[in-house]
Design a protein around this motif. Structure first.
Motif, PDB file in Angstrom:
ATOM      1  N   GLU A  92       0.838  -1.183   0.000  1.00 25.88           N
ATOM      2  CA  GLU A  92       0.000   0.000   0.000  1.00 25.88           C
ATOM      3  C   GLU A  92       0.884   1.249   0.000  1.00 25.88           C
ATOM      4  O   GLU A  92       1.956   1.257   0.594  1.00 25.88           O
ATOM      5  N   HIS A 145       0.338   5.852  -0.317  1.00 24.59           N
ATOM      6  CA  HIS A 145      -0.681   6.891  -0.164  1.00 24.59           C
ATOM      7  C   HIS A 145      -0.564   7.915  -1.271  1.00 24.59           C
ATOM      8  O   HIS A 145       0.528   8.406  -1.557  1.00 24.59           O
ATOM      9  N   HIS A 196      -9.200   9.407  -4.849  1.00 24.99           N
ATOM     10  CA  HIS A 196      -7.984  10.074  -5.336  1.00 24.99           C
ATOM     11  C   HIS A 196      -8.237  10.891  -6.601  1.00 24.99           C
ATOM     12  O   HIS A 196      -7.376  11.665  -7.004  1.00 24.99           O
ATOM     13  N   VAL A 216      -1.143  11.558  -2.389  1.00 28.87           N
ATOM     14  CA  VAL A 216      -1.297  12.813  -1.645  1.00 28.87           C
ATOM     15  C   VAL A 216      -1.652  14.008  -2.531  1.00 28.87           C
ATOM     16  O   VAL A 216      -2.142  15.023  -2.021  1.00 28.87           O
ATOM     17  N   ARG A 234      -6.892  14.595   1.827  1.00 24.25           N
ATOM     18  CA  ARG A 234      -6.164  13.765   2.801  1.00 24.25           C
ATOM     19  C   ARG A 234      -5.444  12.660   2.033  1.00 24.25           C
ATOM     20  O   ARG A 234      -5.812  12.367   0.882  1.00 24.25           O
ATOM     21  N   PRO A 235      -4.458  12.006   2.641  1.00 20.13           N
ATOM     22  CA  PRO A 235      -3.771  10.918   1.932  1.00 20.13           C
ATOM     23  C   PRO A 235      -4.754   9.768   1.677  1.00 20.13           C
ATOM     24  O   PRO A 235      -5.537   9.409   2.551  1.00 20.13           O
ATOM     25  N   VAL A 236      -4.709   9.234   0.464  1.00 20.04           N
ATOM     26  CA  VAL A 236      -5.620   8.159   0.077  1.00 20.04           C
ATOM     27  C   VAL A 236      -4.805   6.887  -0.130  1.00 20.04           C
ATOM     28  O   VAL A 236      -3.900   6.852  -0.965  1.00 20.04           O
ATOM     29  N   ALA A 237      -5.120   5.851   0.647  1.00 17.77           N
ATOM     30  CA  ALA A 237      -4.387   4.588   0.526  1.00 17.77           C
ATOM     31  C   ALA A 237      -4.746   3.910  -0.786  1.00 17.77           C
ATOM     32  O   ALA A 237      -5.908   3.901  -1.198  1.00 17.77           O
ATOM     33  N   ILE A 293       2.709  10.386  -4.766  1.00 21.88           N
ATOM     34  CA  ILE A 293       2.438   9.299  -3.829  1.00 21.88           C
ATOM     35  C   ILE A 293       3.547   9.267  -2.778  1.00 21.88           C
ATOM     36  O   ILE A 293       4.659   9.750  -3.018  1.00 21.88           O
TER      37      ILE A 293
END
Ligand code: C2O
Ligand code: CU
Ligand code: CU
Length: 483
Positions: free
Chosen positions: A257, A259, A409, A261, A270-273, A287
């Protein structure tokens, strides 16, 4: 078994000649990751006494050993291949001198920059051989990973392919504590470009086919067969798909995974996994990935569902040092993004063949007249095969894709969007305030062959209330370019 995997298994991979595939099949298993990833040098001039940051950029021919021992003819900006990474802050006054030392006219377009149309570097700002063009503007937009590349009408594909492209990083005063930000150390630009080499190691310029060139030889920041030595627990990668047509779905070989950004025009909320991210030509995503001391992991392109997403690609080997400097935890929140505003006006753009709304590009035609500062919905209705869509000057937010809310994202600020075949994407567009009824901005498919073939339109920004009196034809008789 496919030939390349056979070669990999028999250890003959290093002997496989590059450039002998049909394209977009993949390159899995043939690289040995011998070359340190090139980090483009930063050009971040001190402001002069007048407060202006002056950037000198020279487009020129060069020679580059893309393949070891095989110097290839390339083009570059202030060098043999690609350009420096430009850097500026919100509020900076920037002045460019773009000198064309090539044998033919070109331009430099600041993709993602919000500026007056006359400074945009599109096909109306041609720079003749030997000439210098000097646009100047004030950076007034949030921090973002933008980029620059030529935009001569009908010749963009070959100019970019030969190596004219670079990153333009914008900073601002927002709090980015927790985001890695040391350029070249834990904040790494990745310009991904597919190429096709001839046996002699030259760039193959066969742009035939519906999408133009799709190659299986991958350059990252101009480096073939690259590795990057990770020295920190987390690394931020600013990824630009600088390919002519190839769509890359990027992730790690072990499916770890990471994130997301930021997207094209700035930070997400916000950061998205994620484990994969699809990036079409011209798009950027930032990322942040985490690494363990001493580990090795490949950054890969995973097979996509259609002709321009291609097969499986090995992109970059990440080699973590035995000891990694600790990185701060990612912030929980990034940008405070207001919800997208759906303006009252909707314009529809039907994408098919290599035309928009059935019309090929005409440099003298103004397709859309937009009041400065407008908020509008642009509906991108792709009737046929894969395209993407880029709008100059603006920032937009994706409202829906075939009626569905986009994944998280894709809800951040953007200027380029992938529009798969038979798909309708609606975007909420925020237009700028620099009016100029006689100098258009472009919108177009960023598959460069399509753009060159005329899958492009023009809009002008005008003072509100003058839309109906704005001429729809331009007089191009003085359209000689800059001498
Ligand atoms: Cu990346 Cu019209 O351009
Ligand atoms: Cu652009
Ligand atoms: Cu297209």
């Amino acid at each position: 078994m496919r030939r390349r995997s056979f070669l990999a298994l028999t250890g003959l991979a290093g002997l496989a000649p590059a450039g002998c595939s049909a394209g977009a099949e993949g390159n899995e298993g043939i690289l040995s990751f011998r070359n340190p990833l090139r980090i483009p040098p930063v050009l971040d001039p001190e402001p002069g006494p007048d407060g202006v940051k002056r950037f000198a950029l020279r487009l020129r021919e060069g020679r580059t050993e893309l393949l070891p021992g095989k110097p290839a003819r390339t083009w570059g900006i202030n060098g043999d291949h690609l350009g420096p990474t430009l850097r500026a802050r919100r509020g900076d006054r920037v002045a460019m001198t773009v000198t064309n030392a090539l044998g033919e006219a070109s331009t430099l377009h600041w993709h993602g920059m919000r500026l007056p149309a006359a400074m945009d570097g599109g096909p109306h700002q041609m720079v003749e051989p030997g000439a210098t063009w000097s646009p100047e503007w004030t950076v007034d937009q949030p921090a973002a990973t933008t980029w620059f590349h030529p935009h001569p009408h009908g010749r963009t594909a070959v100019h970019v392919y030969r190596g004219l492209a670079g990153m333009f990083l914008l900073d601002d005063d927002s709090d980015t504590t927790g985001l890695p930000g040391a350029y070249g150390k834990d904040d790494i630009p990745l310009i991904i470009q597919d190429r096709k080499f001839t046996e002699a190691g030259e760039l193959d310029e066969d742009f035939g086919g519906t999408f133009g060139l799709l190659g299986d030889d991958i350059l990252i920041n101009g480096t073939y067969d690259p590795y990057f030595r990770v020295t920190t627990g987390r690394v931020r990668f600013g990824i630009l798909n600088g390919s002519n047509a190839h769509v890359f779905t990027v992730g790690f070989a072990d499916d770890r995974e990471f994130h997301i950004v930021a997207s094209d025009a700035g930070l997400l909320s916000r950061p998205v996994a994620a484990r994969r991210i699809r990036i079409s030509p011209g798009e950027r995503f930032e990322i942040v990935a985490s690494f363990e001391p001493g580990e090795h992991v490949l950054l890969k392109g995973f097979p996509g569902g259609n002709e321009i997403e291609g097969g499986a690609y090995d992109l970059l080997k990440l080699t973590a040092a035995p000891r990694l400097a600790p990185s701060p935890a990612l912030p929980a929140r990034l940008a405070a993004l207001a919800p997208p505003v759906e303006g009252e006006r909707t314009r529809t753009f039907k994408l098919y063949g290599s035309h928009i709304n059935g019309k090929p590009m005409d440099l003298a035609r103004i397709d859309e007249v937009v009041p400065a500062g407008a908020r509008e919905v642009w509906e991108l209705d792709n009737i046929t095969f894969s395209h993407n869509f880029h709008i100059h000057e603006v920032v937009f937010r994706i409202l829906d894709i075939d009626g569905d809310q986009p994944p998280e994202h894709l809800r951040g600020p953007k200027d380029t969007v992938y529009v798969p075949g038979k798909t309708k994407v609606r975007v909420a567009v925020e237009f700028g305030r620099h009016t100029d009824p006689k100098t258009p901005y472009m919108y177009h498919c960023h598959i460069l062959k399509h753009e060159d073939k005329g899958m492009m339109g023009q809009f002008v920004l005008v003072p509100p209330g003058t839309e109906n009196t704005t001429p729809r034809r331009l007089d191009l008789s003085h359209h000689a370019g800059h001498h």
